[in-house]
Design an enzyme around this catalytic site. Structure first.
Site, PDB file in Angstrom:
ATOM      1  N   PRO A  52     -15.400  -3.341 -35.002  1.00 30.83           N
ATOM      2  CG  PRO A  52     -13.971  -2.381 -36.577  1.00 30.83           C
ATOM      3  CD  PRO A  52     -15.413  -2.738 -36.346  1.00 30.83           C
ATOM      4  CB  CYS A  79      -0.131  -4.893  -1.591  1.00 31.17           C
ATOM      5  SG  CYS A  79       0.405  -5.974  -0.254  1.00 31.17           S
ATOM      6  CD  GLU A  80      -4.229  -8.263  -4.658  1.00 26.68           C
ATOM      7  OE1 GLU A  80      -4.062  -9.503  -4.729  1.00 26.68           O
ATOM      8  OE2 GLU A  80      -5.181  -7.717  -4.068  1.00 26.68           O
ATOM      9  CE1 TYR A 117     -12.477  -4.165 -24.557  1.00 20.77           C
ATOM     10  CE2 TYR A 117     -10.894  -4.804 -26.240  1.00 20.77           C
ATOM     11  CZ  TYR A 117     -12.199  -4.576 -25.840  1.00 20.77           C
ATOM     12  OH  TYR A 117     -13.230  -4.762 -26.735  1.00 20.77           O
TER      13      TYR A 117
END
Length: 421
Positions: free
Chosen positions: A276, A346-347, A375
């Site tokens: 896990p 800038c996306e 993550y």
């Protein structure tokens, strides 16, 4: 359950106010709870009580040395997928006999590294890898313990980018070929065949795919024993999901997962390994960020924060949901209004949530992304030349920076300009 709760109107990590950490390290930052990490590891350990077992934490979910040492000191093993993760596990004090090496692309250098440093087992993903491990182990005069990772062609019914157990995924050896590959492994020098490995995906919220995969492992184990192999260890992978949305029904508990293991393979006399990651570290971490601006748009408002997709890529990469809450508890009498929560990169993909109901917030207010301990920091980058954010570990009323924010000078110093420029 986690240990991030409101106390007198302010969000705390255990006994430390998030505002106190923000004043010390600035925003954005990741913060992890020792109590939550400990509780979640122990839930898995208790779920397998009565069976010989080892809970190996999936290092790819959170590879900070302090997190690894916290879990290693509790008795956890480590599941690593690179030479770098192996080095991290060893640096955190975890011995080689508690480290499992997985991954589809093990290099010759990595194989030699772990054979020299000690390894519990290789989870072998292909025939070429098996031959390479044999070659290197024989040349070094050592024996490599191996389990073959079999692909059971079981649909985990999870996001396509984190499914690993279907026939069209890159992972493992097709289960129909397994007996032939095990026979080949038994003939090779430097190889000790000890077990079977399976892993079907991540963020599973239904136990049925696990049961289907484990039953296939059971059948294979019995056939392999008939073929003369001493199968004494089953690595059943990880993948149990967490409740990213608190309003949704909770995924299965570790104890229910343990019951599936008992019911399917518990009578085979094998040592059980599980790997896990997300369920141990996910709800043990927050990403805390500050509001920069509230921008009014055409038909929608934007809450612009100082965290961005380079700090937490999951929403952009997977369309993932994270609950987002104010650090200072909102007045329940004030009706939340929908806003798009976005970062400064800038996306257009630098969007954490669309039309998310939020209480009124102003520049400088803090908000926290829940379930960000897995993550999150490990997948972060310096895109747009934004420094990696610090990581903080809380233990009761104490906190410590366990990865500092690099300065711009340190970032620039990693580059070099050729002498002809």
């Amino acid at each position: 359950m986690d240990h991030f709760l409101y106390n007198n109107g302010a969000l705390y990590a255990e006994d430390v106010a998030l505002t106190e950490i923000a004043e010390a390290v600035g925003t954005p930052f990741y913060v992890y709870s020792t109590a939550t990490l400990t509780r979640h590891f122990r839930l898995f350990n208790e779920a397998l009580a009565g069976m010989e077992h080892l809970v190996c934490f999936a290092v790819k979910s959170n590879s900070n040395l302090a997190v690894l040492k916290t879990l290693g000191d509790l008795g956890a093993g480590m599941d690593v997928v690179s030479g770098g993760e192996y080095r991290r596990a060893k640096a955190a004090g975890v011995p080689g006999e508690r480290i499992v090496f997985s991954g589809v692309g093990k290099t010759a250098e990595e194989i030699a590294l772990v054979l020299e440093g000690g390894i519990r087992q290789f989870n072998v993903e292909s025939e070429p890898e098996l031959l390479e491990i044999s070659r290197i182990a024989a040349a070094m005069g050592v024996t490599a313990p191996i389990a073959l990772r079999v692909n059971p062609d079981v649909d985990a019914k999870t996001h396509e980018k984190i499914a690993t157990g279907k026939s069209d995924n890159k992972f493992g050896i097709p289960i129909a070929k397994a007996r032939a590959v095990y026979a080949e492994a038994a003939r090779l020098p430097g190889i000790d065949v000890i077990g079977v490995d399976v892993h079907i995906g991540s963020q599973l919220t239904d136990l049925a795919p696990f049961e289907a995969a484990f039953m296939k492992v059971r059948e294979l184990t019995q056939l392999l024993r008939e073929d003369g192999h001493n199968i004494r260890r089953l690595d059943l992978g990880g993948g149990l999901g967490i409740p990213y949305e608190r309003s949704n029904s909770a995924p299965p508990l570790p104890v229910e997962y343990g019951d599936v293991i008992r019911r399917t393979v518990g009578d085979l006399g094998c040592e059980i390994e599980i790997e896990p990651g997300r369920l141990i570290s996910g709800n043990a971490g927050l990403l805390v960020t500050s509001v920069i601006y509230l921008k009014e748009g055409e038909g929608r408002d934007f809450l612009i924060v100082d965290a961005a997709m380079n700090d937490l890529v999951r929403p952009s990469m997977y369309g993932a949901h994270h609950d987002i809450v104010p650090v200072i508890e909102a007045d329940a009498a004030i009706l939340p209004q929908p806003v798009d929560i976005v970062g400064p990169v800038c996306e257009t993909g630098d969007t954490f949530a669309k039309s998310r109901p939020m209480p009124p917030l102003r520049a400088g207010d803090l908000v926290a992304f829940r379930s960000a301990g897995a993550y999150g920091a490990v997948m972060s980058s310096e895109y747009n030349s934004r420094p990696l954010v610090p990581e903080v570990l809380v233990n009761g009323d104490q906190f410590a920076v366990i990865r500092a924010r690099p300065s711009f000078e340190e970032m620039l110093a990693r580059d070099s300009i050729p002498e002809w420029l």
